[in-house]
Design an enzyme around this catalytic site. Structure first.
Site, PDB file in Angstrom:
ATOM      1  CE  LYS A   1      -1.517   1.500   3.688  1.00 25.23           C
ATOM      2  NZ  LYS A   1      -1.757   3.190   3.899  1.00 25.23           N
ATOM      3  CG  ASN A   2       2.597   2.701   3.427  1.00 24.96           C
ATOM      4  OD1 ASN A   2       1.208   3.278   3.480  1.00 24.96           O
ATOM      5  ND2 ASN A   2       3.120   2.792   4.717  1.00 24.96           N
TER       6      ASN A   2
ATOM      7  NE  ARG B   1      -0.254  12.515   7.034  1.00 25.75           N
ATOM      8  CZ  ARG B   1       0.304  13.520   7.028  1.00 25.75           C
ATOM      9  NH1 ARG B   1      -0.339  14.278   8.117  1.00 25.75           N
ATOM     10  NH2 ARG B   1       1.436  13.481   6.741  1.00 25.75           N
TER      11      ARG B   1
ATOM     12  CB  CYS C   1      -5.670  10.188  10.499  1.00 26.57           C
ATOM     13  SG  CYS C   1      -3.628   9.759  11.643  1.00 26.57           S
TER      14      CYS C   1
ATOM     15  NE  ARG D   1      -0.125  10.434   9.902  1.00 26.90           N
ATOM     16  CZ  ARG D   1      -0.497   9.406   9.574  1.00 26.90           C
ATOM     17  NH1 ARG D   1      -1.138   8.294   9.129  1.00 26.90           N
ATOM     18  NH2 ARG D   1       0.652   8.580   8.395  1.00 26.90           N
TER      19      ARG D   1
ATOM     20  CG  LEU E   1       9.568  17.907   8.684  1.00 25.25           C
ATOM     21  CD1 LEU E   1       9.298  16.898   8.561  1.00 25.25           C
ATOM     22  CD2 LEU E   1      10.506  18.826   8.757  1.00 25.25           C
TER      23      LEU E   1
ATOM     24  CG  ASP F   1       2.236   1.652   9.097  1.00 21.79           C
ATOM     25  OD1 ASP F   1       2.083   2.280  10.412  1.00 21.79           O
ATOM     26  OD2 ASP F   1       2.899   2.027   8.699  1.00 21.79           O
TER      27      ASP F   1
END
Ligand code: UD1
Length: 420
Positions: free
Chosen positions: A22-23, A92, A116, A121, A125, A304
């Site tokens: 997913k990421n 997000r 979230c 979050r 940056l 995670d």
């Protein structure tokens, strides 16, 4: 609302294939807007977050075709630079789209993704990096308007190795004039996957996987086809699922290097793991052993996986200690585990888990994506029936988690919950 109903107590035994990450998929889908051409992506997981990402691309004017785990994206006709607020709110990480839109069009409008369920979050940056690249940013009414005549390569030091900021700055600078150097960059494997994708479409990026990434601006990118890397967090979740049941599991399509911090913790807990090429096997002991965990940026232990281990350690022998250093609000799931008989106390960033013999099934809530997966792990071990409400969170990030676990002996059913 959908719920999982889990009858706990079955030992998991068998082989499971890990899905695409997913990421890694999310920033690569964003990056496919850069070439103004076709991108073919393989091994993309069928999950809710990917659907949202594809919805954003369509709204911006991309043609998108998804067949099973293959996605065809044509970004030649993008007509809008604005990420709609309702979609931004839903996910997000849609902030990642901004870097690609600015990179290609020197213009982008998006909104604050907001807080979230795991913490505030912020995106400071990302924005300070954009400013260093010469991008003007006007923030008003909750919207962020970015524009510039040209993006100029420069050195950007990140105060913290943020995954999203590193990816966003890579995307924003592929067409920059000159060279961009990101120092204290995040080193996660998903960033290496993004670099490989960008280079395959003609970008010149090096250093991903280390803390210095260099991007030499190019004038043109070409069409590309690319296979997304396996999901290391799903791999870890499957290993812990087998481990808590005292079972054995073999993972296909996993990259051992990516999950070595997870494997070494599982070994500390008494599991035997074996790595053969792209296969990983785990044999769990009769009783897991407690351990200590501190979440850190890669190659440290991944945040995670914190809740997944948190659930697994509830029945380990002895007292485990977890320190969460990345997100400030990532222990909500522990209240749900306590409902199942877990003995957990939270002191600031620390969770202290006293192992119990067995959890007992209860009605619980998926508090967020990984917190929801933690409840599945707990339900697999618990005596009797566990009902997990609001599994939409889990479906955001896991492809067929119930089917995969059922194929190796679990008993998980999905049911339609109350509509309120
Ligand atoms: C990504 C992952 C997420 C994972 C996280 C950390 C995706 C889609 N999501 O999220 O699953 O948990 O990395 O490994 O890839 N921060 C700031 N300012 C910023 C950006 C971040 O203070 O501008 C802070 C965050 O609040 C957090 C920490 O940095 O405390 C890590 O965040 P970051 O690495 O950016 O995570 P994400 O990219 O959002």
């Amino acid at each position: 609302m959908l719920n999982y109903i889990i009858q706990g107590g079955n030992k998991l035994e068998g082989e499971v294939k890990v899905s695409g990450s997913k990421n890694a998929s999310l920033p690569i889908i964003a990056a496919s807007m850069l070439n103004g051409n076709q991108s073919k992506l393989y091994n993309v997981p069928t999950i809710h977050d990917i659907q949202i990402a594809l919805k954003i691309l369509k709204i911006l004017g991309c043609k998108v075709k998804k067949t099973n785990n293959k996605i065809l994206i044509d970004s030649s006709n993008i007509t809008s630079y604005e990420i709609p607020y309702p979609l931004m709110r839903q996910m997000r990480s849609s902030v990642i789209m901004a870097g690609a839109i600015i990179g290609r069009f020197k213009n982008a409008i998006f909104s604050y993704p907001g807080g979230c369920d795991i913490g505030t979050r912020p995106i400071d940056l990302h924005l300070s990096g954009f400013r260093k690249l010469g991008i003007n940013i006007i923030e008003e009414g909750g919207f962020i308007r970015c524009s510039c005549d040209k993006i100029i390569g420069t050195e950007i030091h990140l105060d913290f190795p943020s995954v999203g900021a590193t990816e966003n700055l890579m995307l924003a600078s592929v067409y920059a004039e000159g060279e961009t150097v990101i120092t204290n960059a995040a080193m996660e494997p998903e960033i290496v996957d993004l670099q490989n994708f960008l280079n395959k479409m003609g970008a010149i990026v090096e250093g991903a996987g280390t803390n210095i990434i260099k991007i030499k601006g190019v004038n043109k990118l070409k069409e590309v086809s690319y296979t997304i890397m396996p999901d290391r967090i799903e791999a870890g979740t499957l290993l812990c699922s087998a481990a808590i049941t005292g079972g054995t599991i073999e993972l296909k399509n996993a990259i051992p290097d990516h999950i070595s911090p997870i494997l070494s913790k599982l070994e500390e807990c008494g599991c035997k793991t074996e790595v053969k090429k792209d296969k990983i096997s785990l044999i769990a002991p009769r009783k897991l052993i407690s351990t200590e965990i501190k979440t850190l940026p890669y190659p440290g232990f991944p945040t995670d996986m914190q809740s997944i281990f948190g659930a697994m350690l509830t029945t380990a022998k002895g007292t485990s200690v977890i320190i969460e250093t990345i997100f400030e609000n990532r222990y909500k799931y522990t209240n749900e585990l306590i409902r199942m008989g877990a003995k957990i106390t939270i002191e600031g960033k620390m969770a202290i888990i006293k192992g119990v013999k067995r959890l007992s099934g209860a009605e619980v809530l998926a508090t967020d994506l990984r917190g929801g997966a933690a409840m599945v792990i707990a339900g697999l071990q618990a005596k009797g029936k566990t009902k997990i409400n609001n599994i939409e969170y889990i479906l955001r990030g896991y492809e067929n988690l119930d089917k995969k676990l059922n194929s190796i002996g679990a008993n998980i059913k999905i049911e339609e919950g109350d509509k309120n």
